[in-house]
Design a protein around this motif. Structure first.
Motif, PDB file in Angstrom:
ATOM      1  N   ALA A  57       0.835  -1.205   0.000  1.00 25.13           N
ATOM      2  CA  ALA A  57       0.000   0.000   0.000  1.00 25.13           C
ATOM      3  C   ALA A  57       0.869   1.254   0.000  1.00 25.13           C
ATOM      4  CB  ALA A  57      -0.934  -0.007   1.207  1.00 25.13           C
ATOM      5  N   LEU A  58       1.943   1.248   0.787  1.00 30.64           N
ATOM      6  CA  LEU A  58       2.824   2.416   0.846  1.00 30.64           C
ATOM      7  C   LEU A  58       3.648   2.582  -0.427  1.00 30.64           C
ATOM      8  CD1 LEU A  58       4.005   2.295   4.559  1.00 30.64           C
ATOM      9  CD2 LEU A  58       2.518   3.998   3.476  1.00 30.64           C
ATOM     10  N   ALA A  59       3.991   1.489  -1.064  1.00 33.42           N
ATOM     11  CA  ALA A  59       4.719   1.589  -2.329  1.00 33.42           C
ATOM     12  C   ALA A  59       3.843   2.264  -3.384  1.00 33.42           C
ATOM     13  CB  ALA A  59       5.162   0.201  -2.799  1.00 33.42           C
ATOM     14  N   ALA A  60       2.554   1.961  -3.353  1.00 38.49           N
ATOM     15  CA  ALA A  60       1.628   2.531  -4.335  1.00 38.49           C
ATOM     16  C   ALA A  60       1.209   3.947  -3.984  1.00 38.49           C
ATOM     17  CB  ALA A  60       0.384   1.642  -4.445  1.00 38.49           C
ATOM     18  N   ASN A  61       1.197   4.262  -2.681  1.00 36.34           N
ATOM     19  CA  ASN A  61       0.685   5.559  -2.253  1.00 36.34           C
ATOM     20  C   ASN A  61       1.416   6.019  -0.996  1.00 36.34           C
ATOM     21  OD1 ASN A  61      -0.919   7.816  -2.271  1.00 36.34           O
ATOM     22  ND2 ASN A  61      -2.691   6.806  -1.375  1.00 36.34           N
ATOM     23  N   PRO A  62       2.611   6.611  -1.154  1.00 34.23           N
ATOM     24  CA  PRO A  62       3.377   7.038   0.022  1.00 34.23           C
ATOM     25  C   PRO A  62       2.763   8.252   0.719  1.00 34.23           C
ATOM     26  CG  PRO A  62       4.571   7.536  -2.012  1.00 34.23           C
ATOM     27  CD  PRO A  62       3.307   6.834  -2.400  1.00 34.23           C
ATOM     28  N   MET A  63       3.190   8.435   1.946  1.00 33.66           N
ATOM     29  CA  MET A  63       2.780   9.570   2.781  1.00 33.66           C
ATOM     30  C   MET A  63       1.277   9.583   3.059  1.00 33.66           C
ATOM     31  SD  MET A  63       5.699  10.585   3.532  1.00 33.66           S
ATOM     32  CE  MET A  63       5.238  11.897   4.644  1.00 33.66           C
ATOM     33  N   VAL A  64       0.789   8.443   3.504  1.00 23.22           N
ATOM     34  CA  VAL A  64      -0.617   8.335   3.900  1.00 23.22           C
ATOM     35  C   VAL A  64      -0.683   7.912   5.365  1.00 23.22           C
ATOM     36  CG1 VAL A  64      -1.499   7.828   1.596  1.00 23.22           C
ATOM     37  CG2 VAL A  64      -0.787   5.952   3.071  1.00 23.22           C
ATOM     38  N   SER A  65      -1.826   8.096   5.943  1.00 26.01           N
ATOM     39  CA  SER A  65      -2.036   7.719   7.343  1.00 26.01           C
ATOM     40  C   SER A  65      -2.359   6.232   7.440  1.00 26.01           C
ATOM     41  CB  SER A  65      -3.191   8.524   7.935  1.00 26.01           C
ATOM     42  OG  SER A  65      -4.421   8.119   7.361  1.00 26.01           O
ATOM     43  N   GLY A  66      -2.237   5.716   8.649  1.00 28.05           N
ATOM     44  CA  GLY A  66      -2.622   4.327   8.892  1.00 28.05           C
ATOM     45  C   GLY A  66      -4.090   4.102   8.600  1.00 28.05           C
ATOM     46  N   GLU A  67      -4.900   5.094   8.910  1.00 29.57           N
ATOM     47  CA  GLU A  67      -6.341   4.992   8.638  1.00 29.57           C
ATOM     48  C   GLU A  67      -6.599   4.878   7.131  1.00 29.57           C
ATOM     49  OE1 GLU A  67     -10.235   7.773   9.263  1.00 29.57           O
ATOM     50  OE2 GLU A  67      -8.850   7.584  10.965  1.00 29.57           O
ATOM     51  N   GLU A  68      -5.861   5.645   6.350  1.00 25.74           N
ATOM     52  CA  GLU A  68      -6.023   5.569   4.893  1.00 25.74           C
ATOM     53  C   GLU A  68      -5.574   4.205   4.356  1.00 25.74           C
ATOM     54  OE1 GLU A  68      -5.407  10.071   3.263  1.00 25.74           O
ATOM     55  OE2 GLU A  68      -3.751   9.214   4.447  1.00 25.74           O
ATOM     56  N   ILE A  69      -4.506   3.663   4.928  1.00 25.50           N
ATOM     57  CA  ILE A  69      -4.056   2.325   4.524  1.00 25.50           C
ATOM     58  C   ILE A  69      -5.129   1.303   4.858  1.00 25.50           C
ATOM     59  CG2 ILE A  69      -2.358   0.505   4.965  1.00 25.50           C
ATOM     60  CD1 ILE A  69      -0.328   2.780   5.558  1.00 25.50           C
ATOM     61  N   ALA A  70      -5.679   1.382   6.070  1.00 25.00           N
ATOM     62  CA  ALA A  70      -6.732   0.448   6.489  1.00 25.00           C
ATOM     63  C   ALA A  70      -7.931   0.529   5.557  1.00 25.00           C
ATOM     64  CB  ALA A  70      -7.148   0.741   7.932  1.00 25.00           C
ATOM     65  N   ARG A  71      -8.306   1.748   5.196  1.00 27.88           N
ATOM     66  CA  ARG A  71      -9.449   1.944   4.296  1.00 27.88           C
ATOM     67  C   ARG A  71      -9.139   1.361   2.910  1.00 27.88           C
ATOM     68  NH1 ARG A  71     -10.620   6.765   5.940  1.00 27.88           N
ATOM     69  NH2 ARG A  71      -9.200   7.861   4.561  1.00 27.88           N
ATOM     70  N   GLU A  72      -7.946   1.628   2.401  1.00 29.76           N
ATOM     71  CA  GLU A  72      -7.543   1.134   1.076  1.00 29.76           C
ATOM     72  C   GLU A  72      -7.527  -0.389   1.016  1.00 29.76           C
ATOM     73  OE1 GLU A  72      -5.869   0.660  -2.764  1.00 29.76           O
ATOM     74  OE2 GLU A  72      -6.781   2.439  -1.896  1.00 29.76           O
ATOM     75  N   LEU A  73      -7.009  -1.008   2.071  1.00 26.27           N
ATOM     76  CA  LEU A  73      -6.869  -2.464   2.096  1.00 26.27           C
ATOM     77  C   LEU A  73      -8.071  -3.178   2.698  1.00 26.27           C
ATOM     78  CD1 LEU A  73      -3.142  -2.730   3.247  1.00 26.27           C
ATOM     79  CD2 LEU A  73      -4.050  -2.987   0.925  1.00 26.27           C
ATOM     80  N   HIS A  74      -9.017  -2.411   3.242  1.00 28.72           N
ATOM     81  CA  HIS A  74     -10.174  -2.987   3.936  1.00 28.72           C
ATOM     82  C   HIS A  74      -9.707  -3.892   5.078  1.00 28.72           C
ATOM     83  CE1 HIS A  74     -13.014  -1.393   1.017  1.00 28.72           C
ATOM     84  NE2 HIS A  74     -12.118  -1.711   0.106  1.00 28.72           N
ATOM     85  N   MET A  75      -8.743  -3.372   5.841  1.00 32.17           N
ATOM     86  CA  MET A  75      -8.206  -4.077   7.001  1.00 32.17           C
ATOM     87  C   MET A  75      -8.594  -3.330   8.265  1.00 32.17           C
ATOM     88  SD  MET A  75      -4.342  -4.991   5.631  1.00 32.17           S
ATOM     89  CE  MET A  75      -3.765  -5.587   7.218  1.00 32.17           C
ATOM     90  N   GLU A  76      -8.524  -4.015   9.383  1.00 30.61           N
ATOM     91  CA  GLU A  76      -8.777  -3.388  10.678  1.00 30.61           C
ATOM     92  C   GLU A  76      -7.682  -2.368  10.959  1.00 30.61           C
ATOM     93  OE1 GLU A  76     -11.362  -3.826  12.802  1.00 30.61           O
ATOM     94  OE2 GLU A  76     -12.258  -5.127  11.285  1.00 30.61           O
ATOM     95  N   LYS A  77      -8.074  -1.216  11.507  1.00 25.15           N
ATOM     96  CA  LYS A  77      -7.097  -0.164  11.828  1.00 25.15           C
ATOM     97  C   LYS A  77      -6.024  -0.669  12.778  1.00 25.15           C
ATOM     98  CE  LYS A  77     -10.555   3.412  11.643  1.00 25.15           C
ATOM     99  NZ  LYS A  77     -11.182   4.513  12.372  1.00 25.15           N
ATOM    100  N   MET A  78      -6.419  -1.471  13.766  1.00 23.66           N
ATOM    101  CA  MET A  78      -5.458  -1.975  14.747  1.00 23.66           C
ATOM    102  C   MET A  78      -4.433  -2.897  14.085  1.00 23.66           C
ATOM    103  SD  MET A  78      -4.296  -1.737  17.714  1.00 23.66           S
ATOM    104  CE  MET A  78      -5.555  -0.826  18.550  1.00 23.66           C
ATOM    105  N   THR A  79      -4.853  -3.702  13.141  1.00 22.72           N
ATOM    106  CA  THR A  79      -3.921  -4.587  12.425  1.00 22.72           C
ATOM    107  C   THR A  79      -2.915  -3.760  11.638  1.00 22.72           C
ATOM    108  OG1 THR A  79      -5.626  -6.293  12.250  1.00 22.72           O
ATOM    109  CG2 THR A  79      -3.764  -6.458  10.724  1.00 22.72           C
ATOM    110  N   VAL A  80      -3.402  -2.720  10.981  1.00 26.96           N
ATOM    111  CA  VAL A  80      -2.516  -1.833  10.221  1.00 26.96           C
ATOM    112  C   VAL A  80      -1.567  -1.117  11.170  1.00 26.96           C
ATOM    113  CG1 VAL A  80      -2.421   0.237   8.774  1.00 26.96           C
ATOM    114  CG2 VAL A  80      -4.087  -1.562   8.274  1.00 26.96           C
ATOM    115  N   SER A  81      -2.079  -0.641  12.289  1.00 28.45           N
ATOM    116  CA  SER A  81      -1.259   0.063  13.261  1.00 28.45           C
ATOM    117  C   SER A  81      -0.139  -0.833  13.790  1.00 28.45           C
ATOM    118  CB  SER A  81      -2.132   0.560  14.416  1.00 28.45           C
ATOM    119  OG  SER A  81      -1.355   1.218  15.373  1.00 28.45           O
ATOM    120  N   ARG A  82      -0.481  -2.075  14.143  1.00 27.06           N
ATOM    121  CA  ARG A  82       0.536  -3.022  14.618  1.00 27.06           C
ATOM    122  C   ARG A  82       1.574  -3.285  13.541  1.00 27.06           C
ATOM    123  NH1 ARG A  82      -3.809  -5.683  17.407  1.00 27.06           N
ATOM    124  NH2 ARG A  82      -4.169  -6.958  15.583  1.00 27.06           N
TER     125      ARG A  82
END
Length: 152
Positions: A57-82
């Protein structure tokens, strides 16, 4: 009256109505595709599947928040945060405070993270090609169109 054969499995409840759902089949397919790749590379690179997804996700879209990564990947925020914290400890990602929102971190790959991505991405594409080789070009195109439509 049914006679008990002494086998405990005779009394187990079974319900297979969800086995033929799209969700079940997508999970099976995803696991069949990802599991061999991760088994081959996760120990070597000390990398979990969630961490690999975050790196992608970061390779495709750098400088994003963990929340944005979670939304993009449809993953739990806590999993992304960890995953982000683990990747940060290994020097694969770094963050800075968002200038417009000091409570928000913007994440990006470090040089080490990019090196890992550059090592694994070609192998992931080869693995995908091998996995998809059972489909014709037309079937692949159709599958990608349908998945894009379902993913929104």
């Amino acid at each position: 009256m049914k006679e008990n054969s002494g086998n405990d499995n005779d009394n187990l409840r079974r319900d297979t109505q969800l086995r033929d759902t799209i969700a079940y089949r997508l999970i099976q397919t995803m696991n069949r595709m990802v599991k061999p790749f991760m088994e081959e590379h996760s120990k070597r690179y000390s990398l979990t599947l969630s961490e690999w997804r975050v790196i992608n996700a970061l390779a495709a879209n750098p400088m994003v928040s963990g929340e944005e990564i979670a939304r993009e990947l449809h993953m739990e925020k806590m999993t992304v945060s960890r995953s982000l914290r683990s990747l940060e400890k290994t020097g694969r990602v770094m963050h800075r405070k968002d200038s417009s929102n000091r409570k928000r971190n913007q994440w990006t790959l470090t040089q080490t993270g990019w090196e890992l991505f550059d090592s694994l991405a070609p192998m992931a594409l080869i693995h995908q090609e091998e996995f998809m080789s059972v489909l014709t070009t037309r079937e692949r195109d159709q599958l990608f169109r349908l998945l894009n439509k379902l993913a929104g």
